[in-house]
Design a protein around this motif. Structure first.
Motif, short mmCIF file in Angstrom:
data_model
loop_
_atom_site.label_atom_id
_atom_site.label_comp_id
_atom_site.label_asym_id
_atom_site.label_seq_id
_atom_site.Cartn_x
_atom_site.Cartn_y
_atom_site.Cartn_z
N PRO A 272 0.82 -1.21 0.00
CA PRO A 272 0.00 0.00 0.00
C PRO A 272 0.85 1.26 0.00
CG PRO A 272 -0.81 -1.58 1.62
CD PRO A 272 0.51 -2.10 1.14
N SER A 273 0.42 2.24 -0.77
CA SER A 273 1.14 3.51 -0.83
C SER A 273 0.64 4.51 0.21
CB SER A 273 1.00 4.12 -2.23
OG SER A 273 -0.37 4.34 -2.55
N LYS A 274 -0.47 4.18 0.87
CA LYS A 274 -1.02 5.05 1.90
C LYS A 274 -1.30 4.24 3.15
CE LYS A 274 -3.18 8.27 -1.33
NZ LYS A 274 -4.44 8.90 -1.78
N TYR A 371 13.51 -1.38 3.49
CA TYR A 371 12.80 -2.44 2.79
C TYR A 371 13.10 -3.77 3.49
CZ TYR A 371 12.36 0.96 -1.00
OH TYR A 371 12.07 2.07 -1.75
N PHE A 372 12.05 -4.52 3.81
CA PHE A 372 12.17 -5.83 4.44
C PHE A 372 11.68 -6.89 3.45
CE2 PHE A 372 12.73 -3.23 7.95
CZ PHE A 372 12.69 -3.85 9.18
N LYS A 382 7.05 -8.79 1.10
CA LYS A 382 7.91 -7.61 1.06
C LYS A 382 7.23 -6.49 1.83
CE LYS A 382 9.99 -8.82 -3.39
NZ LYS A 382 10.27 -8.39 -4.78
N GLU A 383 8.03 -5.75 2.61
CA GLU A 383 7.47 -4.72 3.48
C GLU A 383 8.31 -3.46 3.45
OE1 GLU A 383 5.72 -8.05 6.62
OE2 GLU A 383 7.21 -6.59 7.32
N PHE A 384 7.67 -2.34 3.73
CA PHE A 384 8.35 -1.05 3.84
C PHE A 384 8.14 -0.55 5.26
CE2 PHE A 384 8.55 3.61 3.43
CZ PHE A 384 9.79 3.74 2.80
N GLY A 397 9.58 3.04 21.39
CA GLY A 397 9.70 3.36 19.98
C GLY A 397 8.42 3.01 19.26
N LEU A 398 8.20 3.63 18.10
CA LEU A 398 7.03 3.33 17.27
C LEU A 398 7.50 3.12 15.84
CD1 LEU A 398 3.90 3.10 17.14
CD2 LEU A 398 3.87 5.52 16.47
N PHE A 399 7.23 1.93 15.30
CA PHE A 399 7.62 1.57 13.94
C PHE A 399 6.36 1.30 13.11
CE2 PHE A 399 11.19 -0.75 16.38
CZ PHE A 399 11.87 0.44 16.60
N HIS A 400 6.32 1.85 11.90
CA HIS A 400 5.19 1.64 10.99
C HIS A 400 5.61 0.73 9.85
CE1 HIS A 400 2.33 2.58 7.71
NE2 HIS A 400 1.47 2.79 8.67
N TYR A 401 4.70 -0.08 9.35
CA TYR A 401 5.02 -0.96 8.23
C TYR A 401 3.86 -1.03 7.24
CZ TYR A 401 2.11 -4.26 10.81
OH TYR A 401 1.06 -4.86 11.47
#
Length: 514
Positions: A272-274, A371-372, A382-384, A397-401
């Motif tokens: 997803p781009s959003k 990039y994961f 595949k993940e960003f 911490g806060l991580f978004h994917y």
């Protein structure tokens, strides 16, 4: 934890579970799926409706009204009517607030989707809201009822929704019925996920067809596929629990052949781009660099046996598993970076088992973005990832994917809130954490609390020769001390006086054991 075979149909990202009142209630919350599961079903049904329903069945006056108001007939218009004062199972958040947030998320899936939300009070009073609702119903492709039980509202909706070709009802009176393509329908059981393989086989070479069917028939006897068949395709929690419960070389080989190499289900999905989220810009007063960003991922590893522990997450299929440990480290090869999540799974038999994955991580162009990629049970995901924020003392911490398992037809997004010990504290993060969540367009009621109550003997450790921090230093040794005390609580004795913040971890351990 990627989600490879968990779902074989595209699903709009509306899957949320109720956050348990305590960490130990996570398993119970996973079973309370009524509101969240209906939201998931809405996503699937909407996708089906959009593909199969007769969108041009609106009466000509309605289409003329759309043209007059400058609306394009290509736009999918959804009207949602919510019971006034109704409460969702998502931390008792009002349904109207949940649905309005959902309308925003739908735009992330497709800019052509327009959803307007009304309280059912609009059916009972002759005012501007009432007029707007009447006008929207004339032009809508879908009407969604959420928690409508007021008899007066039900009668009004019956009389004024004839022109709407598709109607979906959630937690509403049985007097309100579902409608698809202009016809009222009864719910049917979910189709077997492999039926489509049979139809594909029939089209091809006879010998090839026979081989495919024999392979499927043989594999179907194995527990993992039987388990998957018992799950709704829209229930990612059930599906992924089956995958991780019964993962085996046979399942991996099957998925690798049928899905990854040959894409027999002919599915496709993109990352997803959003939402568009921006990474952390400064850390400890300096511009964030790629090296420091990697150090932030590495977190507490070396001082502790893990980088981070997950407190809560946004995606229930990704984050519902207990005892999630994150291990980030630099590999032996120059520029290599790895991520290994370690987590527990409660199998269908009720036993807890440990699972571990290994992701390759590459830097993206902007520091703090990565990039994961992972091969999970035969399917590549595949993940960003984006580092949204990390406190200067690494207390949270806060991580978004955002990710996709392309051949499984699955796209997903989410975020994880992490700390050194995985415990939730009401004061954690304060306004800074609230602002970080807002950057991701995440509401607090979307977060799913991870069960970190019983996490004995996790299979941790990283490969020999791995490299860790290159730039940052850990400043708050009290976190390390607290985690060590928690881990060593079964030993006799205690330390009554607080140790200096600068005291190295090996001193804490040696003093404690002595």
């Amino acid at each position: 934890m990627a989600i490879p075979l968990a779902t074989v149909t595209p699903i709009i990202g509306l899957r949320r579970l109720q956050s348990p009142r305590s960490n130990c209630d996570a398993a119970a919350a996973a079973r309370r799926l009524s509101g969240a599961r209906e939201a998931a079903l809405f996503g699937l049904k909407f996708a089906c409706c959009r593909a199969t329903a007769g969108w041009d069945r609106r009466p000509k006056p309605a289409r003329a009204l759309m043209v007059e108001e400058g609306r394009t007939t290509a736009t999918v218009r959804i009207v949602t009517v919510v019971g006034d004062g109704s409460v969702s199972p998502l931390k008792n958040t009002p349904w109207e607030q949940v649905i309005r947030h959902t309308s925003t998320r739908l735009k992330w899936v497709d800019e052509g989707i327009e959803m307007v939300v009304f309280s059912d009070k609009a059916t009972q009073f002759s005012d501007t809201r009432h007029e707007n609702l009447v006008r929207e119903l004339l032009c809508s492709d879908m009407l969604v009822h959420v928690a409508i039980n007021d008899q007066e509202s039900i009668e009004w909706l019956h009389k004024n929704s004839d022109s709407v070709p598709n109607i979906i009802c959630f937690e509403s009176s049985p007097d309100l019925r579902n409608k698809l393509g202009g016809s009222f329908i009864h719910e049917k059981g979910e189709e077997n996920m492999f039926n489509r393989l049979v139809s594909i086989a029939k089209k091809g070479n006879r010998s090839e067809s026979t081989e495919v069917l024999e392979t499927v028939s043989s594999a179907w006897e194995r527990k993992a596929l039987q388990c998957l068949n018992s799950c709704s395709p829209t229930d990612q929690v059930c599906n992924y629990r089956c995958i991780v419960s019964y993962e085996s070389p046979y399942l991996e080989a099957f998925s690798l052949c049928v899905l990854q190499k040959n894409n027999c289900l002919e599915l496709d999905a993109e990352i997803p781009s959003k939402p568009i989220v921006t990474p952390l810009y400064m850390f400890r007063g300096e511009l964030l660099s790629h090296e420091v960003a990697e150090d932030l991922f590495i977190g507490w590893l070396d001082n502790l046996e893990w980088s981070w522990r997950v407190i809560a997450g946004q995606n229930p299929a990704y984050d519902q598993f207990p005892c999630q440990y994150q291990l980030f480290y630099r590999g032996k090869a120059k520029g290599s970076f790895w991520y290994e999540p370690v987590f527990q799974v409660r199998t269908q038999e009720g036993t807890l088992v440990w699972r571990r994955r290994k992701y390759r991580v590459r830097r993206a162009s902007v520091p703090g973005t990565f990039y994961f990629s992972v091969l999970d049970n035969g399917v590549v995901s595949k993940e960003f990832w984006t580092i949204i924020d990390v406190c200067d003392d690494l207390s949270w911490g806060l991580f978004h994917y955002s990710g996709a398992a392309q051949v499984a037809g699955l796209s997903y997004t989410g975020a994880v809130l992490v700390s050194p010990d995985g415990n939730f504290k009401p004061e954690l993060g304060g306004q800074r954490l609230v602002s970080a969540l807002e950057k991701c367009s995440i509401m607090d009621w979307e977060l799913y609390r991870v069960d970190n109550c019983s996490c004995n003997n996790p299979p941790l450790g990283i490969p020999e020769g791995s490299r860790l921090h290159s730039k940052i230093e850990l400043r708050n040794q009290r976190w390390i001390f607290a985690v060590v005390m928690q881990k060593e609580s079964s030993l006799k004795g205690s330390i009554k006086e607080a140790l200096p913040e600068t005291l190295p971890i090996h001193h804490i351990l040696s003093d404690h054991h002595s």
